[in-house]
Write an enzyme that holds these catalytic residues in place. Structure first.
Site, PDB file in Angstrom:
ATOM      1  N   ASP A   1      25.756   9.623  87.300  1.00  0.00           N
ATOM      2  CA  ASP A   1      26.950   9.869  88.112  1.00  0.00           C
ATOM      3  C   ASP A   1      27.515   8.581  88.729  1.00  0.00           C
ATOM      4  O   ASP A   1      26.794   7.794  89.335  1.00  0.00           O
ATOM      5  CB  ASP A   1      26.578  10.850  89.229  1.00  0.00           C
ATOM      6  CG  ASP A   1      27.777  11.390  89.964  1.00  0.00           C
ATOM      7  OD1 ASP A   1      28.341  10.650  90.789  1.00  0.00           O
ATOM      8  OD2 ASP A   1      28.148  12.552  89.728  1.00  0.00           O
TER       9      ASP A   1
ATOM     10  N   SER B   1      32.933  11.372  88.461  1.00  0.00           N
ATOM     11  CA  SER B   1      32.225  12.640  88.493  1.00  0.00           C
ATOM     12  C   SER B   1      33.190  13.823  88.319  1.00  0.00           C
ATOM     13  O   SER B   1      33.881  13.909  87.308  1.00  0.00           O
ATOM     14  CB  SER B   1      31.420  12.739  89.797  1.00  0.00           C
ATOM     15  OG  SER B   1      30.446  13.743  89.715  1.00  0.00           O
TER      16      SER B   1
END
Length: 300
Positions: free
Chosen positions: A192, A57
């Site tokens: 993510d 991320s």
């Protein structure tokens, strides 16, 4: 008949070829991830250069900018001067935004519209933003290898990205549900990476001799008070359990050669991008006590 002289080739000892390889691991954590910039700036000041980077991320974002040679101190100043929340339409806390998105998604689903127009608009803006700061490079072109971790919704879960367009791989790793829609990547549907491996020290441990990991937050159990709280708590519990397992696996393999830095950024919200300077300072402060030990491990 006289014999021809034998040519002797001398073997040259190269200490650099024998030195331990350092892997830098940058966890996810939203706006808290600018602490990664502070950590890297302190490493640069100490003359310590990682041989590889693994990020999830925001960790993949900062790691990518570092890998392409961005001046991170200057980048932090530029980004802190921008209103990133307004730029990407993120004017709520992640919890509030998630509550909004859940309602909008239910209404949109009834009318055959999901993801929302806002999510697709953000995706296009963020893709352009990443392409610019990644200088249009591919993973294969990086002098310092970068691995980005994402989550495949179609299975098997964790996806390791180390080739292809850099900005697109990072985009997939940072596609936080509720903010960005899933990203299609080579037949996969990615979101993510924090859902499956928010702190991928186990990935770095497969190739590095010494690993410096930057973990941005710790799990604090709280009783859910809304549907959004329930979704977030479920996500956090699962992510934390996976983190504990993978961290234990890396510690078993590396022992004292695994250093974990904890910047004090828990008070910074996931979407509080107006607190970049605080996060950078926290990263600098957190890594300093580890530099001596890190030098010692790398000199063995």
């Amino acid at each position: 008949m006289p014999q021809k002289p034998v040519k002797i080739t001398h073997l040259v000892y190269d200490p650099l070829a024998m030195s331990p390889k350092l892997g830098l691991v940058l966890s996810g954590g939203g706006a808290r991830g600018f602490a990664h910039i502070g950590v890297i700036l302190e490493l640069q000041r100490a003359g310590i250069v990682p041989d590889s980077i693994v990020g999830t991320s925001i960790g993949a974002i900062v790691g990518g900018f570092y890998a392409v040679g961005q001046d991170l101190a200057r980048l932090a100043r530029v980004l802190s001067s921008l209103d990133l929340n307004r730029l990407f339409g993120l004017n709520f806390s992640y919890r509030k935004l998630l509550e909004r998105v859940v309602v909008q998604s239910l209404l949109g689903h009834l009318h055959g519209r999901w993801p929302s127009d806002d999510e697709y608009r953000r995706l296009a803006q963020f893709r352009e933003f990443l392409w610019l700061f990644c200088k249009g490079k591919r993973f294969e072109e990086l002098e310092r290898p970068l691995v980005a971790v994402a989550t495949d919704l179609l299975g098997p879960g964790e996806v390791i990205i180390r080739e292809g367009p850099l900005h697109e791989g990072i985009l997939a790793s940072a596609a936080l549900p509720g903010i960005l829609p899933p990203v299609r990547w080579n037949g996969r549907l990615l979101v993510d990476g924090g859902a499956v491996n928010n702190f991928p020290v186990d990935v770095a441990a497969e190739e590095a001799d010494v690993v410096l990991g930057v973990l941005l937050s710790s799990y604090i159990p709280q009783e859910p008070k809304s549907p959004a709280d329930l979704i977030l708590q479920t996500y956090y519990v699962t992510s934390h359990e996976l983190l504990v397992t993978k961290l234990a696996r890396a510690r078993e393999r590396l022992g004292e050669r695994l250093l974990v830095v904890h910047p004090q950024v828990e008070e910074i919200g996931v979407l509080e991008f107006d607190r970049i300077d605080e996060a950078v300072a926290a990263g600098r402060q957190a890594v300093r006590p580890y530099l001596r030990k890190l030098r010692e491990l790398l000199s063995r």
